[in-house]
Scaffold this active site. Structure first.
Site, PDB file in Angstrom:
ATOM      1  N   ASP A 120       0.765  -1.317  -0.060  1.00  0.00           N
ATOM      2  CA  ASP A 120      -0.051  -0.162  -0.174  1.00  0.00           C
ATOM      3  C   ASP A 120       0.938   1.205   0.121  1.00  0.00           C
ATOM      4  O   ASP A 120       2.158   1.131   0.067  1.00  0.00           O
ATOM      5  CB  ASP A 120      -0.949  -0.094   1.233  1.00  0.00           C
ATOM      6  CG  ASP A 120      -0.295  -0.505   2.523  1.00  0.00           C
ATOM      7  OD1 ASP A 120       0.870  -0.257   2.476  1.00  0.00           O
ATOM      8  OD2 ASP A 120      -0.706  -0.913   3.508  1.00  0.00           O
TER       9      ASP A 120
ATOM     10  N   ASN B 277      -7.776  -3.088  13.773  1.00  0.00           N
ATOM     11  CA  ASN B 277      -9.105  -3.440  13.463  1.00  0.00           C
ATOM     12  C   ASN B 277      -8.960  -4.400  12.464  1.00  0.00           C
ATOM     13  O   ASN B 277     -10.359  -4.446  11.811  1.00  0.00           O
ATOM     14  CB  ASN B 277      -9.672  -1.983  13.005  1.00  0.00           C
ATOM     15  CG  ASN B 277      -8.876  -1.549  11.679  1.00  0.00           C
ATOM     16  OD1 ASN B 277      -7.995  -2.244  11.277  1.00  0.00           O
ATOM     17  ND2 ASN B 277      -9.313  -0.613  11.138  1.00  0.00           N
TER      18      ASN B 277
ATOM     19  N   HIS C  10      -7.348  -4.830   9.798  1.00  0.00           N
ATOM     20  CA  HIS C  10      -7.035  -4.520   8.455  1.00  0.00           C
ATOM     21  C   HIS C  10      -5.796  -5.285   7.996  1.00  0.00           C
ATOM     22  O   HIS C  10      -4.755  -5.664   8.770  1.00  0.00           O
ATOM     23  CB  HIS C  10      -6.892  -2.981   8.008  1.00  0.00           C
ATOM     24  CG  HIS C  10      -5.854  -2.439   8.545  1.00  0.00           C
ATOM     25  ND1 HIS C  10      -5.914  -0.983   8.822  1.00  0.00           N
ATOM     26  CD2 HIS C  10      -4.599  -2.780   8.453  1.00  0.00           C
ATOM     27  CE1 HIS C  10      -4.804  -0.644   9.110  1.00  0.00           C
ATOM     28  NE2 HIS C  10      -3.794  -1.646   9.149  1.00  0.00           N
TER      29      HIS C  10
ATOM     30  N   GLU D 212      -9.654  -1.570   5.070  1.00  0.00           N
ATOM     31  CA  GLU D 212     -10.347  -1.330   6.509  1.00  0.00           C
ATOM     32  C   GLU D 212     -11.573  -2.168   6.410  1.00  0.00           C
ATOM     33  O   GLU D 212     -12.052  -2.790   5.504  1.00  0.00           O
ATOM     34  CB  GLU D 212     -10.600  -0.163   6.368  1.00  0.00           C
ATOM     35  CG  GLU D 212      -9.473   1.092   6.052  1.00  0.00           C
ATOM     36  CD  GLU D 212      -8.564   1.148   7.514  1.00  0.00           C
ATOM     37  OE1 GLU D 212      -8.686   0.125   8.333  1.00  0.00           O
ATOM     38  OE2 GLU D 212      -8.126   1.904   7.846  1.00  0.00           O
TER      39      GLU D 212
HETATM   40  C1  GLP Z   1      -0.502  -0.159   8.742  1.00  0.00           C
HETATM   41  C2  GLP Z   1      -0.155  -0.630   7.256  1.00  0.00           C
HETATM   42  C3  GLP Z   1      -0.186  -2.235   7.254  1.00  0.00           C
HETATM   43  C4  GLP Z   1       0.464  -2.556   8.675  1.00  0.00           C
HETATM   44  C5  GLP Z   1      -0.583  -2.322   9.862  1.00  0.00           C
HETATM   45  C6  GLP Z   1      -0.168  -2.760  10.969  1.00  0.00           C
HETATM   46  O1  GLP Z   1      -1.287   0.906   8.554  1.00  0.00           O
HETATM   47  N1  GLP Z   1      -1.045  -0.021   6.236  1.00  0.00           N
HETATM   48  O2  GLP Z   1       0.268  -2.674   6.141  1.00  0.00           O
HETATM   49  O3  GLP Z   1       0.382  -3.978   8.416  1.00  0.00           O
HETATM   50  O4  GLP Z   1      -0.980  -1.169   9.499  1.00  0.00           O
HETATM   51  O5  GLP Z   1       0.987  -1.772  11.358  1.00  0.00           O
HETATM   52  P1  GLP Z   1       2.140  -1.961  12.596  1.00  0.00           P
HETATM   53  O6  GLP Z   1       2.760  -3.308  12.086  1.00  0.00           O
HETATM   54  O7  GLP Z   1       2.875  -0.894  12.588  1.00  0.00           O
HETATM   55  O8  GLP Z   1       1.295  -2.357  13.835  1.00  0.00           O
END
Ligand code: GLP
Length: 263
Positions: free
Chosen positions: A66, A135, A137, A142
Site C-alpha cells: 500500500d 481493527n 485490516h 479497512e
Molecule cells: C499499517 C499498514 C499495514 C500494517 C498495519 C499494522 O497501517 N498499512 O500494512 O500491516 O497497519 O501496522 P503495525 O505493524 O505498525 O502495527
C-alpha cells in the site's frame, strides 16, 4: 492456516526471515510482497544480517502492499521512503525491482490498474508478508472492504489514522486516503505470511484465525487463502482458544522454518 507461536518479536523476525531465505534458495528471483508498519521490522533486520552473511536477494523483486495518497513527495513516512530505508537498501534489491503503488498519480484508478498489471507481469507474488491492523485490516483494507477487492483507493479509518499518528509530528498530517492491494490481490499470492507481535494485536489475531469470515475483520479473508501461515509472539497469541492444537499441529511447519514454538 498454520499458526506458529514463538516467544517474542525477535523470534517472529527469525522465523519469517527463514521463510524468505528458504524461498530464495530455490527461487533466487522470487517475487516478495512487503509490508510496512512496525511489525516486519525484526524480519527485515534479520534478513539484512543474513544478507551481510552472504544471502543474495539482489535478483528478487518486491511489491508494497500500500501507499498513502497526498503525502508530500520525499516525505520520510511515505511507504516508498520507508521501504527504501528498510528493504531496498539493507537487503540489496535493485531500485527498478521495488514497486510501490503511485499515490501521487493524477489518475489514481489508472495507477491501481497499472499496479495489478505489474504484479501479474512479474509472475505474481511468491511470498506476501503481512502485518495486522488493530481493527483487523491487512494492507489498508479497512473493515467492510470487499473480500474480492483489487488494488484501489481507500479511505483510512479513524482508528488506523490514530494508530499511525505515531509516525507523524501531528495527527492531522496522517493522510486520509491510500492505495492498497485488494483482498483478492492478497489472496492471489502463493504464500501469505501474517506477522503479529504484541498484546495490542491479540483481539484482531483471534478474529482472523478463529472468527467468522467477515468484511468487518478483513484479515479473516486469509481463511480462504491457499497457503497462509501466521507467525506470532506469545502476547499476540494471548486470545487464541485453540492454542494447544496449534502447538501440536504447527510442529511440522515450525520445524520446516527451523524455529522452536513457544509451547
Ligand atoms: C499499517 C499498514 C499495514 C500494517 C498495519 C499494522 O497501517 N498499512 O500494512 O500491516 O497497519 O501496522 P503495525 O505493524 O505498525 O502495527
Amino acid at each position: 492456516m498454520d499458526v506458529i507461536v514463538v516467544p517474542d518479536g525477535e523470534s517472529v523476525g527469525r522465523a519469517a526471515a527463514t521463510a524468505v531465505e528458504q524461498l530464495v534458495t530455490h527461487r533466487p528471483d522470487a517475487v516478495l510482497g512487503v509490508a510496512t508498519g512496525s511489525t516486519p521490522g525484526t524480519t527485515y533486520r534479520e534478513l539484512a544480517r543474513r544478507v551481510e552473511g552472504g544471502l543474495d536477494l539482489s535478483r528478487c523483486s518486491a511489491f508494497a502492499l500500500d501507499e498513502y495518497v497526498g503525502i508530500p513527495e520525499g516525505h520520510p513516512e511515505s511507504y516508498r521512503a520507508v521501504l527504501d530505508r528498510t528493504v531496498r537498501e539493507p537487503l540489496g534489491l535493485r531500485a527498478d525491482r521495488v514497486y510501490v503503488p503511485d499515490g501521487g498519480a493524477s489518475d489514481l484508478d489508472q495507477a491501481c490498474r497499472d499496479y495489478e498489471a505489474a504484479i501479474e507481469a512479474a509472475g505474481g507474488i511468491d511470498l506476501q508478508l503481512l502485518g495486522l491492523g488493530t481493527n483487523g485490516h491487512i494492507g489498508f483494507n479497512e473493515p467492510t472492504s470487499s473480500l474480492r477487492s483489487q488494488t484501489r483507493v481507500k479511505t483510512l479509518s479513524p482508528r488506523t489514522r490514530a494508530d499511525n499518528a505515531r509516525f507523524f509530528d501531528d495527527p492531522d498530517q496522517v493522510p486520509r486516503l491510500c492505495l492498497t492491494q485488494g483482498l483478492a490481490t492478497i489472496l492471489r499470492s502463493r504464500h501469505a505470511v501474517l506477522l503479529a507481535i504484541g498484546e495490542k494485536k491479540a483481539p484482531a489475531l483471534a478474529q482472523v484465525v478463529e472468527g467468522a469470515l467477515s468484511a468487518m475483520w478483513p484479515g479473516t479473508v486469509l481463511q480462504l487463502h491457499q497457503h497462509a501461515t501466521v507467525i506470532c509472539d506469545e502476547a499476540a497469541a494471548g486470545q487464541l482458544t485453540l492454542r494447544d492444537y496449534y502447538d501440536a499441529a504447527s510442529g511440522e511447519a515450525a520445524r520446516e522454518l527451523g524455529v522452536g514454538t513457544a509451547g
